[in-house]
Design an enzyme around this catalytic site. Sequence first.
Site, PDB file in Angstrom:
ATOM      1  N   ALA A  70     -13.172  -4.146  -8.602  1.00  0.00           N
ATOM      2  CA  ALA A  70     -13.204  -3.681  -7.220  1.00  0.00           C
ATOM      3  C   ALA A  70     -11.924  -4.199  -6.575  1.00  0.00           C
ATOM      4  CB  ALA A  70     -14.424  -4.240  -6.493  1.00  0.00           C
ATOM      5  N   SER A  71     -11.061  -3.288  -6.166  1.00  0.00           N
ATOM      6  CA  SER A  71      -9.718  -3.657  -5.731  1.00  0.00           C
ATOM      7  C   SER A  71      -9.728  -4.488  -4.454  1.00  0.00           C
ATOM      8  CB  SER A  71      -8.874  -2.402  -5.513  1.00  0.00           C
ATOM      9  OG  SER A  71      -8.750  -1.660  -6.695  1.00  0.00           O
ATOM     10  N   VAL A  72      -8.634  -5.208  -4.230  1.00  0.00           N
ATOM     11  CA  VAL A  72      -8.439  -5.978  -3.003  1.00  0.00           C
ATOM     12  C   VAL A  72      -8.505  -5.017  -1.808  1.00  0.00           C
ATOM     13  CG1 VAL A  72      -6.832  -7.438  -1.727  1.00  0.00           C
ATOM     14  CG2 VAL A  72      -6.990  -7.627  -4.225  1.00  0.00           C
TER      15      VAL A  72
END
Length: 397
Positions: A70-72
């Site tokens: 889950a990306s920044v």
Amino acid sequence: MDDTLTLDERRNLLVDRITSGRALPKSVERAMRTVARHRHLPGLEPSKAYTDEAVSIKENPDGPLPLSLASVPSIVAMMLTQLDAQTGDFVLEVGAGTGYNAALLAEIVGQDGKVVTVDIEPNVALHARTALNSTGYTHVTVIERDGLKGAPEHAPFQRMIATVGLWDIPHAWWGQLDDGGQLVLPLRWRGQTRSVSLTRHGNRFVSTGMELCGFVPIIGQDGEKTSELADGIRVHYDQDQAVDPGQLTGVFSGPPAEVWSETRVGGQEPFDGVWLRATVSDDTVCRLEVTKEALDAGVRRPAIPVRSPALVVGGSIAYLILQREDADAERPWRMGAAGYGPDGAHLARDLVEHIDAWGADREAVPTMTIIPAGAVSDGLPAGHAITKTETAIVLTY
């Protein structure tokens, strides 16, 4: 963070922090304030979903990088800003992840738009589908598929976005994006990754912006090579580069030649633009990775040990280094290069030229033009060409 805050308050506080450093389009900001990220991250303490950090959702048993993240959130916001999706757009996302990004896109394009997200990993696609269903985004289409194939049955799209690292633009994608449409992808070349926003103009893509980022690489592309030069020292390079690891055996056995530039940086000032600047004219740029064990053995510390730009020619290498000179100065760190091997000093001087070119214009961003491999190159801008498997890239200032 205040433990008394509700999850809605935490989400809004996170968005406040993101917007304090970057203006967001109203549609992107509204979507980020609306979509409950914590509901896409089951098993995680809900409050931790609203920190500006990546979260691993599928580990990789065969390597150090996870198969899915889950990306920044600030990177998510940056890429959605680059994409500039509008109400009613049809959007293809490659890399379903947690389904969070697809939910944001669904909020942005509205009921008249369409979001299709694909992922090669069955468990990841199921995770995204489950999360989207539970949060009310049942109208988002989730497909378990190799993302390199896209989703031709749902094309054409006005926007396409990849949330996995790409080394090349697949041929299959070209016919799925409308002329004038926008493609945003984390593109890798010469060891770096940039989120590049591209507009399609017939048989070419032309960039409208580049931002530093880092993403898990897509499965199925192997244009980047890695070789161990010594214990704990690796070089990462592209398949079109004339790098022969055998010539570099023992290159670190002697002392380095250090060459210093006149360019300085502050403690929190980014200097990744040196890398970008170098790739616009130099085919010898690679990525050097040095472990703590190698540093303890006496190798000169690169500017960033795990990822510093390096120039490699034959049996010689030079890479970026820093030296703190004046603790009270606004920019206390002097930039330079350490060279090893018979031509190490020469390569170090070449790298310093790239450093000083960047230092003279730190905000400059090149334009990238991309055409399919073998396409007619008439009318391309004069610049530096990089050949990949399915495309050719021209970079120019």
